[in-house]
Design a protein around this motif. Structure first.
Motif, PDB file in Angstrom:
ATOM      1  N   LEU A   9       0.818  -1.215   0.000  1.00 34.61           N
ATOM      2  CA  LEU A   9       0.000   0.000   0.000  1.00 34.61           C
ATOM      3  C   LEU A   9       0.846   1.257   0.000  1.00 34.61           C
ATOM      4  CD1 LEU A   9      -2.646  -1.042   2.637  1.00 34.61           C
ATOM      5  CD2 LEU A   9      -3.001  -0.795   0.202  1.00 34.61           C
ATOM      6  N   VAL A  68      -9.653   0.786   0.583  1.00 36.70           N
ATOM      7  CA  VAL A  68      -8.210   0.542   0.523  1.00 36.70           C
ATOM      8  C   VAL A  68      -7.837  -0.094  -0.813  1.00 36.70           C
ATOM      9  CG1 VAL A  68      -6.308  -0.767   1.550  1.00 36.70           C
ATOM     10  CG2 VAL A  68      -7.947   0.410   3.025  1.00 36.70           C
ATOM     11  N   VAL A  71      -7.465   2.500  -3.262  1.00 39.80           N
ATOM     12  CA  VAL A  71      -6.181   3.183  -3.084  1.00 39.80           C
ATOM     13  C   VAL A  71      -5.072   2.400  -3.794  1.00 39.80           C
ATOM     14  CG1 VAL A  71      -4.432   3.905  -1.404  1.00 39.80           C
ATOM     15  CG2 VAL A  71      -6.850   4.293  -0.923  1.00 39.80           C
ATOM     16  N   LEU A  77      -7.470   8.368  -0.938  1.00 44.20           N
ATOM     17  CA  LEU A  77      -8.418   7.794   0.016  1.00 44.20           C
ATOM     18  C   LEU A  77      -9.725   8.579   0.125  1.00 44.20           C
ATOM     19  CD1 LEU A  77      -9.095   5.573   1.986  1.00 44.20           C
ATOM     20  CD2 LEU A  77      -7.832   6.819   3.767  1.00 44.20           C
ATOM     21  N   TYR A 103      -8.850   4.916   7.395  1.00 41.71           N
ATOM     22  CA  TYR A 103      -7.749   5.815   7.761  1.00 41.71           C
ATOM     23  C   TYR A 103      -6.782   5.139   8.730  1.00 41.71           C
ATOM     24  CZ  TYR A 103      -9.132  10.094   5.377  1.00 41.71           C
ATOM     25  OH  TYR A 103      -9.388  11.042   4.413  1.00 41.71           O
ATOM     26  N   THR A 105      -6.065   2.051   8.759  1.00 39.26           N
ATOM     27  CA  THR A 105      -5.274   1.117   7.952  1.00 39.26           C
ATOM     28  C   THR A 105      -4.184   1.842   7.177  1.00 39.26           C
ATOM     29  OG1 THR A 105      -7.185  -0.355   7.734  1.00 39.26           O
ATOM     30  CG2 THR A 105      -5.403  -0.627   6.141  1.00 39.26           C
ATOM     31  N   MET A 106      -4.510   2.993   6.608  1.00 43.26           N
ATOM     32  CA  MET A 106      -3.499   3.722   5.852  1.00 43.26           C
ATOM     33  C   MET A 106      -2.382   4.237   6.745  1.00 43.26           C
ATOM     34  SD  MET A 106      -4.500   3.163   2.902  1.00 43.26           S
ATOM     35  CE  MET A 106      -3.120   4.020   2.158  1.00 43.26           C
ATOM     36  N   VAL A 109       0.103   0.986   7.153  1.00 40.68           N
ATOM     37  CA  VAL A 109       0.357   0.222   5.929  1.00 40.68           C
ATOM     38  C   VAL A 109       1.660  -0.574   5.981  1.00 40.68           C
ATOM     39  CG1 VAL A 109      -1.014   1.669   4.407  1.00 40.68           C
ATOM     40  CG2 VAL A 109       1.332   2.309   4.885  1.00 40.68           C
ATOM     41  N   SER A 131      -6.738  -6.277   1.172  1.00 42.51           N
ATOM     42  CA  SER A 131      -7.140  -5.077   1.900  1.00 42.51           C
ATOM     43  C   SER A 131      -7.924  -5.422   3.157  1.00 42.51           C
ATOM     44  CB  SER A 131      -7.969  -4.167   0.992  1.00 42.51           C
ATOM     45  OG  SER A 131      -7.226  -3.794  -0.149  1.00 42.51           O
TER      46      SER A 131
END
Length: 329
Positions: A9, A68, A71, A77, A103, A105-106, A109, A131
């Motif tokens: 990611l 995700v 993305v 996002l 958010y 998760t990002m 990453v 994801s």
């Protein structure tokens, strides 16, 4: 046969241009070696669930995983979330959960991808499955600065399996989802100790970003990267035509909502919350605006009769401060 490169990611890649018969998976990410070619940049796996409650964590996990996955296709996002919300028309509670999980998760990453590399032989496919595992692992690992986990561990595992079961694109892998998440819970101390040796996992940024930050800010790069991994505060601007900061703080206290004044008209909530739950938001008593942005208009020393041009107005929140001043017409 040479191992296929793993998709992470960290940095969105361009869509693949050629086919590879060895993959045979039409649902894979465009950036994965072996994925089939596409007619457009849109991901082939769209949000589709069966028999999953709209107010369940499973529903929110699938929605966040889909965002995700977008993305991974190269979509930012905020636009990915908007697309998911259009497709699903979620309840307000689910909408907030989808956004929160995506958010979170990002911000994790590097760490969750490193964990998946250790616990799987190859990148889980399709991208939606990868994801989903990233989202579930994020909830189990937790974000930096969290006082407590957002969900109980057993709930995350159970709902992640339900999320996989609910999607025709992931149902085949529900056993793998269960196995991976339970393995993490059994071996988390050893696994985290191992992956934290990798800069991308330790800082949750791709190596190229860590290197650039080091070069640009040799004295402060660690603090900068660490700050970026925390959820931003929720700051409100009190409409001076409708209330005062002191009165609004009293209103929040009466509803057991912790907050403090951090500027002339700025109130920062101790814990972020959905805007529809913020007292006075719908009535225009307060609006969301960063504390620094709130200082732009007062520094102009605008007086009645002046004309003000905001050359970067979207949606003119700074200009609205001038409008809300009682001294101005």
């Amino acid at each position: 046969m040479q191992d296929q490169p793993r998709k992470t990611l960290g940095r969105p890649a361009k869509p693949a241009r050629s086919t590879n018969a060895a993959s045979g998976n039409a649902n894979g990410s465009t950036a994965r070696a072996g994925s089939t070619s596409r007619d457009s940049n849109k991901p082939q796996v769209e949000f589709e669930t069966v028999e999953v409650k709209a107010d369940s964590l499973a529903f929110s996990l699938v929605g966040a995983a889909q965002a995700v996955a977008y993305v991974l296709e190269g979509t930012a996002l905020p636009q990915a979330l908007a697309r998911v919300f259009t497709q699903t028309n979620p309840l307000p509670q689910a909408r907030g959960a989808i956004q929160d999980i995506a958010y979170r998760t990002m911000r994790q990453v590097g760490r969750v991808d490193a964990l998946l590399k250790i616990m799987t032989n190859k990148t889980p496919e399709p991208a939606l499955l990868y994801s989903l595992l990233c989202c579930a692992l994020t909830l189990l690992v937790g974000n930096e600065g969290d006082e407590e986990k957002a969900y109980e561990e057993f709930v995350v595992v159970d709902q992640a399996v339900n999320a996989a079961t609910s999607s025709p694109h992931m149902v085949f892998a529900k056993g793998m989802v269960n196995a991976v998440l339970r393995r993490y819970l059994r071996e988390k101390d050893e696994l985290l100790k191992l992956v934290m040796k990798q800069p991308a996992a330790a800082w949750n940024y791709p190596q190229w970003w860590v290197d650039q930050c080091k070069a640009a800010y040799p004295q402060d790069w660690q603090a900068i990267l660490s700050c970026g991994n925390h959820a931003p505060p929720l700051t409100l601007r009190v409409n001076q035509r409708a209330s005062t900061v002191a009165a609004y703080l009293e209103l929040l206290a009466s509803q057991q909502i912790g907050a403090s004044q951090i500027g002339p008209f700025a109130v920062r909530l101790d814990r972020p919350m959905p805007v529809q739950n913020i007292p006075g938001f719908e009535a225009g008593v307060v609006s969301v605006q960063d504390a620094a942005a709130q200082l732009a208009a007062p520094l102009l020393d605008v007086q009645a009769g002046m004309r003000v041009l905001d050359a970067c107005a979207a949606p003119a929140a700074r200009l609205a401060i001038c409008w809300n001043w009682p001294i101005l017409n």
